[in-house]
Design a protein around this motif. Structure first.
Motif, PDB file in Angstrom:
ATOM      1  N   LYS A   1      35.896  43.185 -43.817  1.00 55.57           N
ATOM      2  CA  LYS A   1      36.696  44.382 -43.573  1.00 55.57           C
ATOM      3  C   LYS A   1      38.102  44.011 -43.113  1.00 55.57           C
ATOM      4  CE  LYS A   1      36.504  48.998 -41.690  1.00 55.57           C
ATOM      5  NZ  LYS A   1      35.670  50.039 -41.047  1.00 55.57           N
ATOM      6  N   LEU A   2      38.233  42.976 -42.304  1.00 53.95           N
ATOM      7  CA  LEU A   2      39.551  42.523 -41.885  1.00 53.95           C
ATOM      8  C   LEU A   2      40.328  41.940 -43.072  1.00 53.95           C
ATOM      9  CD1 LEU A   2      38.653  40.780 -38.492  1.00 53.95           C
ATOM     10  CD2 LEU A   2      39.622  43.075 -38.818  1.00 53.95           C
ATOM     11  N   TYR A   3      39.630  41.240 -43.950  1.00 56.07           N
ATOM     12  CA  TYR A   3      40.238  40.620 -45.147  1.00 56.07           C
ATOM     13  C   TYR A   3      40.762  41.692 -46.091  1.00 56.07           C
ATOM     14  CZ  TYR A   3      40.122  38.014 -49.644  1.00 56.07           C
ATOM     15  OH  TYR A   3      40.408  37.454 -50.873  1.00 56.07           O
ATOM     16  N   THR A   4      39.904  42.649 -46.443  1.00 55.22           N
ATOM     17  CA  THR A   4      40.320  43.686 -47.392  1.00 55.22           C
ATOM     18  C   THR A   4      41.279  44.686 -46.753  1.00 55.22           C
ATOM     19  OG1 THR A   4      38.354  45.025 -46.864  1.00 55.22           O
ATOM     20  CG2 THR A   4      38.194  43.489 -48.727  1.00 55.22           C
ATOM     21  N   GLY A   5      41.218  44.809 -45.425  1.00 49.84           N
ATOM     22  CA  GLY A   5      42.075  45.756 -44.737  1.00 49.84           C
ATOM     23  C   GLY A   5      43.471  45.248 -44.464  1.00 49.84           C
ATOM     24  N   GLY A   6      43.719  43.965 -44.720  1.00 49.36           N
ATOM     25  CA  GLY A   6      45.066  43.427 -44.556  1.00 49.36           C
ATOM     26  C   GLY A   6      45.419  43.025 -43.140  1.00 49.36           C
ATOM     27  N   PHE A   7      44.422  42.568 -42.362  1.00 50.44           N
ATOM     28  CA  PHE A   7      44.675  42.221 -40.962  1.00 50.44           C
ATOM     29  C   PHE A   7      44.688  40.713 -40.703  1.00 50.44           C
ATOM     30  CE2 PHE A   7      42.798  46.483 -40.807  1.00 50.44           C
ATOM     31  CZ  PHE A   7      43.742  47.144 -40.043  1.00 50.44           C
ATOM     32  N   ILE A   8      44.189  39.907 -41.628  1.00 50.48           N
ATOM     33  CA  ILE A   8      44.045  38.472 -41.379  1.00 50.48           C
ATOM     34  C   ILE A   8      44.645  37.670 -42.526  1.00 50.48           C
ATOM     35  CG2 ILE A   8      41.989  38.771 -39.957  1.00 50.48           C
ATOM     36  CD1 ILE A   8      40.281  37.940 -42.353  1.00 50.48           C
ATOM     37  N   TYR A   9      44.865  36.376 -42.270  1.00 49.75           N
ATOM     38  CA  TYR A   9      45.394  35.499 -43.309  1.00 49.75           C
ATOM     39  C   TYR A   9      44.848  34.088 -43.085  1.00 49.75           C
ATOM     40  CZ  TYR A   9      48.799  34.146 -39.665  1.00 49.75           C
ATOM     41  OH  TYR A   9      49.389  33.713 -38.502  1.00 49.75           O
ATOM     42  N   PRO A  10      44.755  33.294 -44.165  1.00 48.10           N
ATOM     43  CA  PRO A  10      44.276  31.907 -44.024  1.00 48.10           C
ATOM     44  C   PRO A  10      45.354  31.041 -43.392  1.00 48.10           C
ATOM     45  CG  PRO A  10      44.906  32.332 -46.288  1.00 48.10           C
ATOM     46  CD  PRO A  10      45.031  33.643 -45.566  1.00 48.10           C
TER      47      PRO A  10
END
Length: 360
Positions: free
Chosen positions: A127-136
């Motif tokens: 959910k954080l990945y698809t929601g645009g909250f995190i990055y590698p």
């Protein structure tokens, strides 16, 4: 969403079992060493508060640090808790929950064990990945420290604000992840981070390990991008009103580690909400973690999420003024028990007299 459905089913399950209207607390030791008197103070007060409000107290084993957590420490901490008089909600009290076959709520063991709940954390990561909250982020802690210590580098340290007039203030310096180390596509905090802008090896992922087609993805650290200059406010039950500024008191923080496990911040947010925890009792060294966790809660569940209440206790220190640590055995419950002290002896000798009203 799947995560919101799990939370709603969990809350419904708790309500059916007659718990929702009551206080739900948790104690959360890590089997990475023997419990010391600082843990005992926190857990004892957590138990006192649960009993005061006629509530339940869960035991959650936080064992996702696989390099430090050992099976014999797990066995010892259960024995030490029982000896000290800490009563937690065990399997006999959970039969109504388990009979409903809702594994989203609890593991089928006497305790809630984080290492058995990785799927819940994967769901949150997605959910954080698809929601645009995190990055590698491929940078190691050494890389970050080097960037901070370089001449003309970003501002290195920010002192935390004090935590309340009634307690000794904590003023810690903490290295803040500098915005200059963010990848270019993650620097505009006014917009979400699009996974399509990630390097190609991080496209179309379903969890931190796999692509949508089921093949393995490369392991990497994943950071939560904080909303720079936003003030995070909350009221602590003991320490009073708290304020931390994202990007100044703390920077982008890990939610998933290169070693393949979720960070403390992510795991505790997911577990506290799935367990229906209404109050978190812990040490005041985690006050700033609360600000991070409130950001994760909002990202996962929206602005309307009902957060637990927080109750942060003063830290016990040794004779030289250092906070107690598991690596020093002098104040471990096991050592003190071997020396002939009773639980009441330990409370009277070691617990903080300034908050005696909380533990007598």
């Amino acid at each position: 969403s799947r995560m919101r459905k799990i939370v709603n089913e969990t809350l419904s399950l708790i309500e059916d079992s007659g718990v929702k209207s009551k206080y739900v607390g948790r104690i959360a030791p890590s089997p990475s060493g023997h419990l010391h008197v600082g843990h005992a103070q926190t857990f004892w007060i957590a138990q006192k508060r649960a009993k005061t409000f006629d509530g339940k107290l869960y035991l959650r084993i936080e064992d996702i640090d696989v390099l430090r957590c050992k099976p014999h420490f797990f066995e010892d901490l259960i024995e030490d808790l029982r000896w000290f008089g800490i009563d937690f909600w065990d399997k006999r009290d959970k039969q109504n929950l388990i009979a409903k076959e809702k594994p989203e709520m609890l593991d089928r063991t006497d305790f809630i064990i984080q290492s058995l709940r990785i799927d819940h954390y994967k769901t949150a990561w997605n959910k954080l990945y698809t929601g645009g909250f995190i990055y590698p982020c491929k940078l190691s802690r050494r890389d970050v420290d080097s960037a901070l210590s370089a001449p003309h580098g970003d501002s290195v340290h920010h002192k935390l604000n004090t935590v309340g007039d009634s307690l000794n203030p904590i003023a810690r310096d903490e290295a803040v992840f500098p915005p200059s180390l963010r990848p270019t596509y993650a620097r505009d905090v006014s917009s979400k981070i699009s996974p399509a802008d990630f390097p190609s090896e991080y496209h179309d992922m379903t969890d931190p390990f796999h692509y949508a087609d089921g093949s393995n993805a490369p392991k990497v650290n994943w950071r939560f991008r904080v909303p720079d200059n936003e003030m995070i406010n909350f009221s602590d039950g003991l320490c009073g009103d708290q304020s931390f500024v994202a990007g100044q008191h703390f920077g982008d923080f890990l939610v998933w580690r290169l070693d393949g496990y979720p960070s403390y911040e992510l795991a505790v947010v997911v577990d506290d909400l799935l367990m229906g925890v209404t109050e978190v009792v812990r040490g005041e060294d985690l006050l700033m973690s609360t600000a991070r966790q409130l950001l994760i809660q909002r990202a996962l569940y929206g602005a309307e999420v009902v957060s637990p209440r927080y109750y942060h206790l003063p830290l016990l220190k040794d004779e030289e003024g250092r906070r107690l640590a598991k690596r020093t055995m002098a104040t471990s419950l096991r050592r003190l028990r071997e020396e002939g002290l009773t639980p009441e002896d330990i409370r009277q000798r070691f617990f903080d007299k300034q908050i005696q009203h909380l533990w007598i």
